[in-house]
Design a protein around this motif. Structure first.
Motif, PDB file in Angstrom:
ATOM      1  N   ARG A  25      -1.927  -7.951  -9.405  1.00 37.02           N
ATOM      2  CA  ARG A  25      -2.747  -8.392  -8.288  1.00 37.02           C
ATOM      3  C   ARG A  25      -2.646  -9.974  -7.981  1.00 37.02           C
ATOM      4  N   ARG A  26      -1.941 -10.765  -8.520  1.00 32.30           N
ATOM      5  CA  ARG A  26      -1.516 -11.972  -8.318  1.00 32.30           C
ATOM      6  C   ARG A  26      -0.597 -12.121  -7.032  1.00 32.30           C
ATOM      7  N   SER A  27      -0.664 -12.966  -6.200  1.00 31.49           N
ATOM      8  CA  SER A  27       0.151 -13.183  -5.032  1.00 31.49           C
ATOM      9  C   SER A  27       1.715 -13.396  -5.462  1.00 31.49           C
ATOM     10  N   SER A  28       1.692 -14.223  -6.662  1.00 26.76           N
ATOM     11  CA  SER A  28       3.216 -14.496  -7.015  1.00 26.76           C
ATOM     12  C   SER A  28       3.963 -13.304  -7.473  1.00 26.76           C
ATOM     13  N   CYS A  29       3.451 -12.261  -7.540  1.00 28.85           N
ATOM     14  CA  CYS A  29       4.176 -10.536  -8.030  1.00 28.85           C
ATOM     15  C   CYS A  29       4.945 -10.463  -6.860  1.00 28.85           C
ATOM     16  N   GLU A  30       5.999  -9.667  -7.163  1.00 26.78           N
ATOM     17  CA  GLU A  30       7.020  -9.301  -6.031  1.00 26.78           C
ATOM     18  C   GLU A  30       6.173  -7.962  -5.190  1.00 26.78           C
ATOM     19  N   VAL A  32       2.495  -6.602  -4.644  1.00 32.08           N
ATOM     20  CA  VAL A  32       0.992  -7.075  -4.865  1.00 32.08           C
ATOM     21  C   VAL A  32       0.044  -5.992  -4.575  1.00 32.08           C
ATOM     22  N   ALA A  34      -3.686  -5.468  -4.415  1.00 30.95           N
ATOM     23  CA  ALA A  34      -4.677  -6.109  -4.313  1.00 30.95           C
ATOM     24  C   ALA A  34      -6.113  -5.424  -4.774  1.00 30.95           C
ATOM     25  N   SER A  40      -3.633  -8.993 -13.101  1.00 34.50           N
ATOM     26  CA  SER A  40      -3.082 -10.006 -12.348  1.00 34.50           C
ATOM     27  C   SER A  40      -1.417  -9.995 -12.464  1.00 34.50           C
ATOM     28  N   GLN A  41      -1.055  -9.589 -13.708  1.00 32.19           N
ATOM     29  CA  GLN A  41       0.358  -9.113 -13.910  1.00 32.19           C
ATOM     30  C   GLN A  41       0.264  -7.782 -14.611  1.00 32.19           C
TER      31      GLN A  41
END
Length: 156
Positions: A25-30, A32, A34, A40-41
């Protein structure tokens, strides 16, 4: 491109462009996803020696491959993947020799693995429940409570 995740039920395919992809869910994941039920990861896809492997990152709602829950699993073309309740099919061309299949840790209960399953069942038969025992009421939580728990556990 090393393959793609195809959403079951329609939608745009997700290209697998790197050999290591974090899904969550985290925006830093390749990749996402949502959705509130995705951690989150949530999980990681890794391309190793021509085959994809999926690994759960301690997510709350887990991963399944072909309907069976796994912590880690080698993926073959056409395998169904469930991330929380979101379903995909993996498509790619494998290279090289297929990796060895690992044991599914969820296939057998912990008591059975420890050799205690039979002893536990015999103990239950020998000991009747107390007369004052009340059935346990299943508790349900609201979406806000679930969100607060995610925040407390660091799964923002």
């Amino acid at each position: 491109m090393l393959g793609e995740l195809i959403p079951v039920g329609g939608g745009d395919s997700i290209p697998l462009l790197e050999p290591r992809l974090m899904i969550g869910r985290r925006s830093s994941c390749e990749i996402v996803l949502a959705y509130p039920n995705v951690s989150s990861q949530h999980c990681e896809l890794t391309y190793i020696d021509g085959y994809w492997q999926i690994r759960d990152m301690g997510s709350r709602n887990g991963i399944k491959v072909n309907g069976e829950r796994h912590d880690q699993k080698w993926l073959h073309p056409g395998d169904g993947i469930s991330i929380a309740k979101h379903h995909f099919e993996i498509s790619y061309e494998p290279v090289g020799t297929a990796p060895p299949e690992e044991e599914n840790p969820f296939e057998m209960g912990l008591l059975e693995k420890a050799g205690l399953q039979k002893q536990e069942a015999e103990r239950r038969r020998a000991t009747p429940p107390p007369a004052s025992a009340k059935p346990v009421k299943k508790q349900s939580f609201s979406a806000e409570e679930d969100e607060a728990m995610d925040w407390l556990m660091g799964e923002d």
